[in-house]
Scaffold this active site. Structure first.
Site, mmCIF file in Angstrom:
data_model
loop_
_atom_site.group_PDB
_atom_site.id
_atom_site.type_symbol
_atom_site.label_atom_id
_atom_site.label_comp_id
_atom_site.label_asym_id
_atom_site.label_seq_id
_atom_site.Cartn_x
_atom_site.Cartn_y
_atom_site.Cartn_z
ATOM 1 N N HIS A 120 1.104 -1.196 -0.078
ATOM 2 C CA HIS A 120 0.555 0.623 0.220
ATOM 3 C C HIS A 120 0.506 1.434 0.297
ATOM 4 C CE1 HIS A 120 -4.296 -1.578 -0.005
ATOM 5 N NE2 HIS A 120 -3.737 -2.955 1.035
ATOM 6 N N ASP A 150 -0.187 7.183 -3.455
ATOM 7 C CA ASP A 150 -1.603 6.198 -4.145
ATOM 8 C C ASP A 150 -1.641 7.676 -5.405
ATOM 9 O OD1 ASP A 150 -1.955 4.643 -3.852
ATOM 10 O OD2 ASP A 150 -3.780 4.663 -1.939
#
Length: 362
Positions: A120, A150
């Site tokens: 992540h 992200d």
């Protein structure tokens, strides 16, 4: 410009949103059971259309290839090798459309020892060396939610890479594969600071000019529990801030030994008034002192309202498209709706009807 966006988490949809915001026709490909006629109100799906397609069936793969034949861009968000196993990898699609730009969004990239492992944002910025630099002195590394990996290092870099490949296609007539890895993008964002670290000009976390180490670049609490952001780096901005605060005996800030005393003095001073009172003190000045607004307050701020920085879509406030192109009107930002007629994408109505009946298309 037509974009096929394979459904995924944050960075892929963000890249698709960036393209849709500026006029691209983005068709989101989701799982069959996830699609209905109810508009998708996720902010990152604005301005898009959506369908459900079973890519684990030969019929679904064949339909996807028909769509890719009319597309300019594919945004793919799987782990390395998954698209190839499904039969929709770059080589598969370039056989039906050599002009196709194939954008691949992953955390670790298409190769390397970690390429096939899960991760992540926090993992990618950790390995990139970014996370180690974020946080207060003496405290643990603090992730800035998932902005750097992200969104900035991932989705935005993917959109940039797609545009580079589209520009190249105008010259060559052929599409290219874009390998957008969040670990790469996050590292690139800190280029200036990596240079400072390796050059011996950047110290431990939280001790430097721009990481809350310096009292002239930090946040301070006010009397009512609000906060102010102080960015008075240049001497003239610093002087104006102190003058407006009524402070004329502050120790010299060029001597780092004075920083603790300066911070203590500012902390005490800012706690003497409410945030609104300080806003009035600094209004219209070059002191570089701003209120720390939460998302609800930001929507109402006069500057943001004057510029139209935020828009409201379906009752939900959200950031307007950026950057702005002078003279170009804002595109359609309505929530994503299902696209029923796929004939313009190369899938005739009778074939679509048969696929829907077989549960392959929604």
């Amino acid at each position: 410009m037509r974009v096929l966006e394979l459904a995924g988490l944050a960075p892929g949809p963000f890249a698709g949103m960036m393209l849709a915001d500026h006029g691209a026709e983005v068709l989101r490909i989701d799982r069959v059971k996830a699609v209905s006629d109810t508009p998708r109100r996720d902010v990152m799906d604005r301005g898009k259309r959506t369908i459900g397609l079973d890519l684990k069936s030969p019929e679904g793969v064949a339909a996807f290839k028909l769509l890719a034949g009319r597309a300019d861009v594919v945004i793919e968000v799987f782990r390395p090798g998954v698209a190839e196993r499904l039969g929709i990898g770059p080589a598969d699609l370039h056989t039906v459309n050599e002009r196709l730009v194939y954008g691949r969004m992953t955390g670790w990239g298409q190769d390397g020892p970690l390429a096939s492992t899960a991760g992540h944002d926090i993992d990618y910025i950790a390995i990139a060396g970014v996370l180690s630099m974020l946080g207060r002195e003496g405290g643990k590394p603090t992730p800035p939610i998932n902005i750097l990996g992200d969104f900035a290092g991932g989705g935005l870099m993917l959109a940039y890479g797609v545009l580079l490949a589209l520009l190249e296609r105008e010259r060559t007539g052929r599409g290219r594969v874009v390998d957008a890895a969040m670990v790469d993008g996050a590292a690139l964002l800190l280029s200036m600071f990596y240079g400072a670290v390796h050059g011996g000009h950047w110290g431990p976390r939280g001790t430097n000019l721009l990481d809350t180490g310096a009292p002239m670049y930090d946040t301070y609490e006010t009397a009512d529990g609000g906060f102010l952001a102080v960015g008075a780096l240049e001497p003239r901005f610093w002087a104006e801030m102190l003058a407006r605060m009524g402070i004329d005996d502050m120790p010299g800030r060029d001597d780092r030994a004075n920083w603790p005393a300066i911070r203590e003095r500012l902390t005490e001073a800012f706690r003497s008034r409410t945030r609104a009172e300080w806003e009035a003190v600094f209004e219209g000045s070059d002191a570089c002192v701003s209120p720390v607004l939460d998302p609800r307050e930001a929507v109402r701020h006069p500057h943001n309202q004057a510029r139209g920085t935020f828009v409201e879509i379906g009752g939900l406030p959200q950031a307007a498209p950026a950057p702005r192109l002078a003279g170009v009107p804002r595109g359609d930002l309505s929530p994503a709706t299902r696209l029923h007629d796929l004939s313009s994408w190369g899938l005739p109505g009778d074939e679509a009807k048969a696929l829907r009946a077989a549960g392959v298309l929604a």
